[in-house]
Write an enzyme that holds these catalytic residues in place. Structure first.
Site, PDB file in Angstrom:
ATOM      1  N   LYS A 193     -54.765  12.688 -11.804  1.00 27.45           N
ATOM      2  CA  LYS A 193     -55.250  13.147 -12.939  1.00 27.45           C
ATOM      3  C   LYS A 193     -56.149  14.353 -12.693  1.00 27.45           C
ATOM      4  O   LYS A 193     -56.462  14.877 -11.715  1.00 27.45           O
ATOM      5  CB  LYS A 193     -56.250  12.000 -13.833  1.00 27.45           C
ATOM      6  CG  LYS A 193     -57.379  11.750 -12.715  1.00 27.45           C
ATOM      7  CD  LYS A 193     -58.746  12.628 -12.810  1.00 27.45           C
ATOM      8  CE  LYS A 193     -59.554  12.190 -11.583  1.00 27.45           C
ATOM      9  NZ  LYS A 193     -60.641  13.382 -11.435  1.00 27.45           N
ATOM     10  N   GLY A 244     -58.784  14.824  -3.186  1.00 27.75           N
ATOM     11  CA  GLY A 244     -58.604  16.344  -3.620  1.00 27.75           C
ATOM     12  C   GLY A 244     -59.000  16.373  -5.027  1.00 27.75           C
ATOM     13  O   GLY A 244     -58.852  17.395  -5.868  1.00 27.75           O
ATOM     14  N   ASP A 259     -62.479   5.548 -11.321  1.00 30.89           N
ATOM     15  CA  ASP A 259     -61.309   6.091 -12.044  1.00 30.89           C
ATOM     16  C   ASP A 259     -60.365   5.102 -12.044  1.00 30.89           C
ATOM     17  O   ASP A 259     -59.147   5.657 -12.776  1.00 30.89           O
ATOM     18  CB  ASP A 259     -61.120   7.568 -11.132  1.00 30.89           C
ATOM     19  CG  ASP A 259     -61.757   8.694 -11.368  1.00 30.89           C
ATOM     20  OD1 ASP A 259     -62.696   8.548 -12.290  1.00 30.89           O
ATOM     21  OD2 ASP A 259     -61.766   9.372 -10.315  1.00 30.89           O
TER      22      ASP A 259
HETATM   23  O1  C5P Z   1     -66.286   4.809  -8.249  1.00 32.01           O
HETATM   24  P1  C5P Z   1     -65.879   5.687  -7.073  1.00 32.01           P
HETATM   25  O2  C5P Z   1     -65.931   4.830  -5.786  1.00 32.01           O
HETATM   26  O3  C5P Z   1     -64.314   6.279  -7.048  1.00 32.01           O
HETATM   27  O4  C5P Z   1     -67.031   6.834  -6.844  1.00 32.01           O
HETATM   28  C1  C5P Z   1     -66.969   7.474  -5.726  1.00 32.01           C
HETATM   29  C2  C5P Z   1     -68.414   8.381  -5.683  1.00 32.01           C
HETATM   30  O5  C5P Z   1     -68.545   9.314  -6.657  1.00 32.01           O
HETATM   31  C3  C5P Z   1     -69.695   7.091  -5.996  1.00 32.01           C
HETATM   32  O6  C5P Z   1     -69.985   6.569  -4.748  1.00 32.01           O
HETATM   33  C4  C5P Z   1     -70.639   8.254  -6.371  1.00 32.01           C
HETATM   34  O7  C5P Z   1     -71.081   8.871  -5.424  1.00 32.01           O
HETATM   35  C5  C5P Z   1     -69.691   9.069  -7.039  1.00 32.01           C
HETATM   36  N1  C5P Z   1     -69.760   9.130  -8.652  1.00 32.01           N
HETATM   37  C6  C5P Z   1     -70.967   9.212  -9.423  1.00 32.01           C
HETATM   38  N2  C5P Z   1     -70.620   9.006 -10.714  1.00 32.01           N
HETATM   39  C7  C5P Z   1     -69.583   8.429 -11.290  1.00 32.01           C
HETATM   40  C8  C5P Z   1     -68.229   8.393 -10.317  1.00 32.01           C
HETATM   41  C9  C5P Z   1     -68.520   8.579  -9.068  1.00 32.01           C
HETATM   42  O8  C5P Z   1     -71.801   9.550  -8.920  1.00 32.01           O
HETATM   43  N3  C5P Z   1     -69.531   8.429 -12.662  1.00 32.01           N
END
Ligand code: C5P
Length: 307
Positions: A18, A109, A148
């Protein structure tokens, strides 16, 4: 449910990466996440996953592709986590799977590669194991794995709120031609959000630019190019200053707009049409910037069965 299936049954799923056309972020919440208002578009860069039966409680993964060495194939891999979570939720202890992942989405990425793999694994295993998992159940399980993942299940063009995991479709007409500049270096998302918190620049609020939504409804590529916006971009540029040059070169070469994709370091440029995208890709390649220049289009569907 399950198992008298042929041992050699293979379920194949394709998941897409995406771009965030707009990403507005609030401050860090008490759970460590940031409240987002983001417009996602799924684009034609894909990871393919094959799932086969394995012995009960057996979950393994093989990763192939150019950047395979950067992807852990152990239990920290989001695709394996997804398979295990689905098996656990089903309550059937007889489940197991062997996953074969072929990656082309850039690793770390800013294009949701890991989340795409989790979405692919949820879909592939629910079909392989013949589970009665509805779309809403998959979205909920996906949200538990990563912010995501729900979008990677739905694809298309969509608004993400909450952590980016609450998805609503966005009206979008036509197809958009993008040129991606892939980076040599990875840029971990948590580090970019940390820098975002440090910078705490002027907060724009969680408002998706109305002109971006109008451009999507009208199928107006030039309008979309002008409206691209990413609150994480200053943080990504501060951690990877060389991306400023990438953005400047794309601009000089006549892109309708350029943006760091999500937390980066991939940079996405919008072109007016396929021909302009080819010219832009040639120009960027000639400049010798980035690890690779790739042409993609969007929107495309989210995780989907190939067989
Ligand atoms: O949910 P995911 O593991 O993909 O998110 C990775 C990291 O990105 C989280 O641990 C956080 O540090 C950051 N993040 C965030 N706020 C979001 C999405 C991701 O702070 N809405």
């Amino acid at each position: 449910m399950a198992s008298p299936l042929a041992e050699d049954e293979v379920v194949r799923v394709r998941a897409s990466g995406k771009i965030n056309l707009a990403l507005r972020s609030g401050p860090r919440r008490s759970d460590g996440y940031h409240e987002l208002a983001t417009v996602f578009q799924a684009v034609s860069v894909y990871d393919d996953l094959e799932a086969r039966w394995a012995d009960p409680g057996q979950f393994d993964l093989r990763v192939r592709g150019e950047q395979a060495s950067l992807v852990p194939a152990d239990d920290s891999n989001l695709a394996l986590k997804a398979a295990r979570l689905l098996a656990l939720t089903s309550g059937n202890r007889g489940l197991g799977c062997s996953l074969d992942l072929r990656k082309t989405i850039p690793v770390t990425g800013g294009m949701a590669g890991g989340s795409a793999d989790a979405a692919a694994a949820l879909l592939a295993c629910s079909v392989l194991w013949d589970l009665d998992t509805g779309p809403d159940d998959l979205l909920e399980l996906g949200a538990g794995l990563g912010a995501d993942v729900p979008f990677c299940l739905t694809g298309g063009t969509a608004l993400g709120t909450g952590r980016g995991d609450r998805i609503a479709p966005v009206l979008s007409r036509g197809s958009y031609h993008w040129v991606l500049v892939l980076s040599e270096a990875e840029l971990p998302t948590p580090a970019v959000f940390r820098r975002f918190d440090e910078l705490r620049g002027a907060r724009s609020g969680l408002v998706t630019p109305p002109e971006l939504l109008s451009a999507l409804i009208a199928g107006d590529a030039a309008g979309l190019g002008r409206a691209l916006t990413n609150d994480l971009q200053p943080a990504a540029l501060s951690l990877r200053p060389e991306l400023k040059r990438v953005l400047a070169v794309g601009d000089e070469l006549g892109a309708l707009g350029g943006i760091v994709s999500g937390s980066g370091p991939t940079v996405a440029f919008l072109a007016a049409d396929e021909r302009s995208a080819i010219e832009l890709a040639v120009g960027l390649t000639t400049e010798g910037i980035g690890r690779e220049v790739r042409r993609v289009h969007g929107p495309v569907p989210g995780a989907r069965l190939l067989n």
